[in-house]
Design a protein around this motif. Sequence first.
Motif, PDB file in Angstrom:
ATOM      1  N   ARG A   2      30.115 -23.218  13.450  1.00 40.59           N
ATOM      2  CA  ARG A   2      31.214 -23.838  12.714  1.00 40.59           C
ATOM      3  C   ARG A   2      30.803 -25.212  12.211  1.00 40.59           C
ATOM      4  O   ARG A   2      31.150 -25.606  11.102  1.00 40.59           O
ATOM      5  N   THR A   6      30.867 -26.192   8.310  1.00 44.42           N
ATOM      6  CA  THR A   6      31.857 -27.158   7.835  1.00 44.42           C
ATOM      7  C   THR A   6      31.290 -28.546   7.557  1.00 44.42           C
ATOM      8  O   THR A   6      31.871 -29.281   6.769  1.00 44.42           O
ATOM      9  N   VAL A   7      30.167 -28.893   8.170  1.00 48.50           N
ATOM     10  CA  VAL A   7      29.643 -30.250   8.002  1.00 48.50           C
ATOM     11  C   VAL A   7      28.256 -30.258   7.353  1.00 48.50           C
ATOM     12  O   VAL A   7      28.049 -30.909   6.322  1.00 48.50           O
ATOM     13  N   ARG A  88      33.236 -26.348  -2.672  1.00 49.06           N
ATOM     14  CA  ARG A  88      33.017 -27.040  -1.407  1.00 49.06           C
ATOM     15  C   ARG A  88      34.144 -27.995  -1.096  1.00 49.06           C
ATOM     16  O   ARG A  88      34.524 -28.192   0.048  1.00 49.06           O
TER      17      ARG A  88
END
Length: 90
Positions: A2, A6-7, A88
């Motif tokens: 995750r 996400t990062v 994004r």
Amino acid sequence: MRLIATVVLPGATPSILTGVRYSLGLSWLALVVAEQINAQKGLGLLIYNAQSLFQTKILMVVVVVYAALGLITDVIVRLAERRLLAWRGR
């Protein structure tokens, strides 16, 4: 996973796309050089024959074709970049 999704990946996307644009530009340059060195057909042979026969109009047309191909490639990558960066941000 995750954290990566996400990062890390969203943060690296602009750099990845810049690398893609740069590498495509270099690949077009390498293609042009390879065609000029060993041209048996295609644009390389056309430019070689035009050079040996002093046909500058044909030389200019081939240069414009090379430039157009590079520009089209860059525009396609820029559009993909814009879409990916907009996606994004969602």
